[in-house]
Design a protein around this motif. Structure first.
Motif, PDB file in Angstrom:
ATOM      1  N   LEU A  79      -6.508  -1.115  -9.100  1.00  0.00           N
ATOM      2  CA  LEU A  79      -5.916  -0.488  -7.916  1.00  0.00           C
ATOM      3  C   LEU A  79      -6.956  -0.267  -6.826  1.00  0.00           C
ATOM      4  O   LEU A  79      -6.672  -0.465  -5.649  1.00  0.00           O
ATOM      5  CB  LEU A  79      -5.244   0.832  -8.285  1.00  0.00           C
ATOM      6  CG  LEU A  79      -4.050   0.732  -9.245  1.00  0.00           C
ATOM      7  CD1 LEU A  79      -3.448   2.111  -9.465  1.00  0.00           C
ATOM      8  CD2 LEU A  79      -3.013  -0.255  -8.759  1.00  0.00           C
ATOM      9  N   ALA A  80      -8.167   0.123  -7.222  1.00  0.00           N
ATOM     10  CA  ALA A  80      -9.235   0.307  -6.232  1.00  0.00           C
ATOM     11  C   ALA A  80      -9.579  -1.017  -5.556  1.00  0.00           C
ATOM     12  O   ALA A  80      -9.814  -1.061  -4.341  1.00  0.00           O
ATOM     13  CB  ALA A  80     -10.472   0.916  -6.892  1.00  0.00           C
ATOM     14  N   LEU A  91      -1.169   2.995  -2.449  1.00  0.00           N
ATOM     15  CA  LEU A  91      -1.834   3.110  -3.745  1.00  0.00           C
ATOM     16  C   LEU A  91      -2.593   4.419  -3.903  1.00  0.00           C
ATOM     17  O   LEU A  91      -2.924   4.815  -5.012  1.00  0.00           O
ATOM     18  CB  LEU A  91      -2.787   1.933  -3.954  1.00  0.00           C
ATOM     19  CG  LEU A  91      -2.140   0.582  -4.191  1.00  0.00           C
ATOM     20  CD1 LEU A  91      -3.199  -0.502  -4.265  1.00  0.00           C
ATOM     21  CD2 LEU A  91      -1.283   0.598  -5.441  1.00  0.00           C
ATOM     22  N   ASP A  92      -2.859   5.092  -2.781  1.00  0.00           N
ATOM     23  CA  ASP A  92      -3.558   6.385  -2.852  1.00  0.00           C
ATOM     24  C   ASP A  92      -2.823   7.358  -3.757  1.00  0.00           C
ATOM     25  O   ASP A  92      -3.443   8.236  -4.357  1.00  0.00           O
ATOM     26  CB  ASP A  92      -3.742   6.986  -1.457  1.00  0.00           C
ATOM     27  CG  ASP A  92      -4.708   6.196  -0.598  1.00  0.00           C
ATOM     28  OD1 ASP A  92      -5.472   5.375  -1.150  1.00  0.00           O
ATOM     29  OD2 ASP A  92      -4.706   6.415   0.624  1.00  0.00           O
ATOM     30  N   GLU A 112      -9.809   8.599  -4.409  1.00  0.00           N
ATOM     31  CA  GLU A 112     -10.102   7.483  -3.503  1.00  0.00           C
ATOM     32  C   GLU A 112      -9.839   7.887  -2.073  1.00  0.00           C
ATOM     33  O   GLU A 112      -8.958   8.608  -1.765  1.00  0.00           O
ATOM     34  CB  GLU A 112      -9.256   6.262  -3.871  1.00  0.00           C
ATOM     35  CG  GLU A 112      -9.700   5.602  -5.150  1.00  0.00           C
ATOM     36  CD  GLU A 112     -11.029   4.900  -5.057  1.00  0.00           C
ATOM     37  OE1 GLU A 112     -11.302   4.203  -4.067  1.00  0.00           O
ATOM     38  OE2 GLU A 112     -11.814   5.043  -5.971  1.00  0.00           O
ATOM     39  N   ASP A 141      -7.388   1.849 -12.853  1.00  0.00           N
ATOM     40  CA  ASP A 141      -8.123   2.390 -11.705  1.00  0.00           C
ATOM     41  C   ASP A 141      -8.941   1.312 -11.007  1.00  0.00           C
ATOM     42  O   ASP A 141      -8.969   1.244  -9.776  1.00  0.00           O
ATOM     43  CB  ASP A 141      -9.042   3.539 -12.135  1.00  0.00           C
ATOM     44  CG  ASP A 141      -8.300   4.822 -12.424  1.00  0.00           C
ATOM     45  OD1 ASP A 141      -7.119   4.942 -12.040  1.00  0.00           O
ATOM     46  OD2 ASP A 141      -8.914   5.722 -13.031  1.00  0.00           O
ATOM     47  N   LYS A 142      -9.620   0.469 -11.783  1.00  0.00           N
ATOM     48  CA  LYS A 142     -10.438  -0.598 -11.181  1.00  0.00           C
ATOM     49  C   LYS A 142      -9.579  -1.594 -10.413  1.00  0.00           C
ATOM     50  O   LYS A 142      -9.932  -2.017  -9.312  1.00  0.00           O
ATOM     51  CB  LYS A 142     -11.254  -1.314 -12.258  1.00  0.00           C
ATOM     52  CG  LYS A 142     -12.410  -0.487 -12.755  1.00  0.00           C
ATOM     53  CD  LYS A 142     -13.249  -1.255 -13.739  1.00  0.00           C
ATOM     54  CE  LYS A 142     -14.448  -0.415 -14.148  1.00  0.00           C
ATOM     55  NZ  LYS A 142     -15.408  -1.177 -14.936  1.00  0.00           N
ATOM     56  N   ARG A 145      -6.820  -1.641  -3.100  1.00  0.00           N
ATOM     57  CA  ARG A 145      -6.852  -0.651  -2.006  1.00  0.00           C
ATOM     58  C   ARG A 145      -7.932  -0.975  -0.996  1.00  0.00           C
ATOM     59  O   ARG A 145      -7.753  -0.788   0.199  1.00  0.00           O
ATOM     60  CB  ARG A 145      -7.059   0.753  -2.584  1.00  0.00           C
ATOM     61  CG  ARG A 145      -7.122   1.856  -1.533  1.00  0.00           C
ATOM     62  CD  ARG A 145      -5.783   1.951  -0.798  1.00  0.00           C
ATOM     63  NE  ARG A 145      -5.771   3.002   0.185  1.00  0.00           N
ATOM     64  CZ  ARG A 145      -5.891   2.822   1.495  1.00  0.00           C
ATOM     65  NH1 ARG A 145      -6.044   1.601   1.989  1.00  0.00           N
ATOM     66  NH2 ARG A 145      -5.845   3.842   2.323  1.00  0.00           N
ATOM     67  N   TYR A 178      -1.711   6.780  -6.551  1.00  0.00           N
ATOM     68  CA  TYR A 178      -2.036   6.476  -7.930  1.00  0.00           C
ATOM     69  C   TYR A 178      -3.538   6.515  -8.222  1.00  0.00           C
ATOM     70  O   TYR A 178      -3.933   6.358  -9.371  1.00  0.00           O
ATOM     71  CB  TYR A 178      -1.506   5.094  -8.312  1.00  0.00           C
ATOM     72  CG  TYR A 178      -0.015   4.973  -8.136  1.00  0.00           C
ATOM     73  CD1 TYR A 178       0.854   5.422  -9.127  1.00  0.00           C
ATOM     74  CD2 TYR A 178       0.546   4.429  -6.984  1.00  0.00           C
ATOM     75  CE1 TYR A 178       2.230   5.319  -8.986  1.00  0.00           C
ATOM     76  CE2 TYR A 178       1.926   4.326  -6.835  1.00  0.00           C
ATOM     77  CZ  TYR A 178       2.753   4.771  -7.831  1.00  0.00           C
ATOM     78  OH  TYR A 178       4.113   4.675  -7.697  1.00  0.00           O
ATOM     79  N   LEU A 179      -4.358   6.683  -7.196  1.00  0.00           N
ATOM     80  CA  LEU A 179      -5.798   6.649  -7.364  1.00  0.00           C
ATOM     81  C   LEU A 179      -6.395   8.049  -7.382  1.00  0.00           C
ATOM     82  O   LEU A 179      -6.037   8.892  -6.561  1.00  0.00           O
ATOM     83  CB  LEU A 179      -6.455   5.840  -6.238  1.00  0.00           C
ATOM     84  CG  LEU A 179      -6.222   4.339  -6.312  1.00  0.00           C
ATOM     85  CD1 LEU A 179      -6.582   3.684  -4.997  1.00  0.00           C
ATOM     86  CD2 LEU A 179      -7.026   3.728  -7.439  1.00  0.00           C
ATOM     87  N   ASP A 180      -7.307   8.278  -8.293  1.00  0.00           N
ATOM     88  CA  ASP A 180      -8.026   9.550  -8.353  1.00  0.00           C
ATOM     89  C   ASP A 180      -9.178   9.526  -7.364  1.00  0.00           C
ATOM     90  O   ASP A 180     -10.041   8.658  -7.440  1.00  0.00           O
ATOM     91  CB  ASP A 180      -8.591   9.788  -9.753  1.00  0.00           C
ATOM     92  CG  ASP A 180      -7.522  10.158 -10.744  1.00  0.00           C
ATOM     93  OD1 ASP A 180      -6.507  10.732 -10.335  1.00  0.00           O
ATOM     94  OD2 ASP A 180      -7.714   9.883 -11.942  1.00  0.00           O
TER      95      ASP A 180
END
Length: 88
Positions: free
Chosen positions: A68-69, A81-82, A88, A65-66, A72, A84-86
């Protein structure tokens, strides 16, 4: 977001195609008991000039998560990537 092994594999392949080297590892013994034993390192042309690293995560998911954020919210076309992101 919970990802299946196949989804994680697909994500890593997409990141590789985008020029990102992503490594997530766990250390069996952590010198600081408060910190987690998971670490993430990101480099390559797609990861920006300075890349990214986070040490002391408490899980694989937190590391991912870190990373990918960071991608992003950095320069480039990372809107995909959205998926895969919770939150965001």
């Amino acid at each position: 977001m919970e990802l299946t092994a196949a989804e994680v594999e697909e994500l890593f392949e997409k990141l590789g195609q985008a020029g990102v080297n992503l490594s997530i590892l766990v250390e069996p013994q952590v010198p600081v008991p408060v910190a987690g034993s998971w670490h993430v390192y990101m480099s390559g042309p797609g990861a920006g000039a300075e890349g990214f690293q986070a040490r002391g995560c408490h899980s694989f998911a937190e590391c991912l998560d870190k990373a990918l954020a960071a991608l992003r919210h950095g320069p480039g076309d990372w809107h995909w990537l959205d998926l895969y992101l919770d939150g965001e």
